[in-house]
Design an enzyme around this catalytic site. Sequence first.
Site, mmCIF file in Angstrom:
data_model
loop_
_atom_site.group_PDB
_atom_site.id
_atom_site.type_symbol
_atom_site.label_atom_id
_atom_site.label_comp_id
_atom_site.label_asym_id
_atom_site.label_seq_id
_atom_site.Cartn_x
_atom_site.Cartn_y
_atom_site.Cartn_z
ATOM 1 C CG ASP A 199 -2.146 -0.866 1.032
ATOM 2 O OD1 ASP A 199 -2.342 -1.355 -0.086
ATOM 3 O OD2 ASP A 199 -2.886 -1.062 2.010
ATOM 4 C CE LYS A 213 -8.118 0.353 -2.169
ATOM 5 N NZ LYS A 213 -7.246 -0.608 -1.504
ATOM 6 C CG MET A 225 -7.575 7.810 6.148
ATOM 7 S SD MET A 225 -8.414 6.417 5.346
ATOM 8 C CE MET A 225 -9.357 5.744 6.735
#
Length: 484
Positions: free
Chosen positions: A257, A279, A392
């Site tokens: 990732d 991502k 996030m």
Amino acid sequence: MDFLPIFLDIKNRDCLVVGGGEVAARKVEMLLRAGARVTVVSPELGSELGEQLQQGRITYCAQAFHAENLGSAVLVIAATSDPLVNQQVSEAAGQLRIPVNVVDNPVLCSFIMPSILDRAPILVAVSSGGASPVLTRLLRSRLETMIPSAYGRLAAYAADFRERVKSRFSRPEKRRRFWESVLQGPFAEMVFAGKDKAAKAYLEHLLENKADDTAQREVSGEAQGEVYLVGAGPGDPELLTFRAMRLMQQADVVVYDRLVSPEILDMVRRDAPRIYAGKERSKHTMPQESINELLVRLAKEGKRVLRLKGGDPFIFGRGGEEIETLSGEGIPFQVVPGITAATGAASYAGIPLTHRDYAQSCVFVTGHLKDGSVDLDWPMLARPNQTIVIYMGLLGLPVLCRQLIEHGLPATTPAAIVQQGTTHKQRVLTGSLATLPGLTASAKLIPPTLIIVGEVVKLHQRLAWFEPESDLHADEPAQEAGRQ
């Protein structure tokens, strides 16, 4: 070679330790672990040996050492602070040809005590011949990271099946090849992963249902694919677990990732192909469904697949979705937890997530916005005496702070944001719900970040210990200006 390395069987045999302090207590404990009957001779006992005596684990002679104390001892250790007594013990034992060790005095020893790595029944001993005990302990520490504790269980299984393998494979060369393959193949990995029942069934299957040649092909031929779902932690490579390191070194291919740091990626097996599946907000290199399909395909090709994720794979890492797919396809997998960003970044920022004086609960939430809104339980989050950790949440920080204020938290509630926590690029900004969005915008922070809201943030200035050059602390604009 200055010493002959041997291992002594002292189970249910008499051993003598002269001395009653902490050093003697450590030697007594080692002898007891080896199954010895231990007698301690000393005018006085320290607290540790006193507890051993109360528990009935040792015999105690409250006196100064005399040669008669040697009695039926098959091994003697002198661990006093008196050089003369230590020399007397050495000489008396030597006259009776009893192996003797005098702590920190190799000249008076007929044997030395190595540094031990215990993976019973596997036992590894490291010695410098008394030249540098500290160096041997450091070497043992290195071995600790290379030899998982499960090697003991692996050896125990080998012992349990030894006779059956011997009867199944009549030729020694075939037995050797069989064990070499089994102990480096799927069976060993099952044991390491704690799948003891599956490991036993696998070995039973090889021995009971396969002819010699077929069993050998099963073990050493086409490998069985497997997926390792490994948490890489928040960024600092030293926070990786031993198991993560081992699997990183044996994987055939790596799917990683965006949040996996370059330093950690450098620790993966060099010749393993690397597939980026990162991502970012509104920018997915590979959709989640495609990642799931990729893991299945690679495993079905017989590959050992390392699925490397930042933080912990089960905390906002979608690891559960991936292993659901693997389970549905019958793909073997194992999960290695990692230190999640919340605990890693908070610890390196000097912000304890719970504290008796400030917070009795802690909540993890995601601040990832969808369709311009944040669907969170605001009344639950706005409770007093708890810490809120938001993953996030950088882009949605103004909305998050405004909603928390509107639902009851004071605008002055302390809040912090940590950029790239635990790495040399870590930056920490502290302020309040009212000021943090502005401070963050001025600082031009970039993901990954972690937001911490609650009274515990007050402790940052006092408890901060990790401060790389890029670290920035801003309690309030006025205070920050005052430091410039």
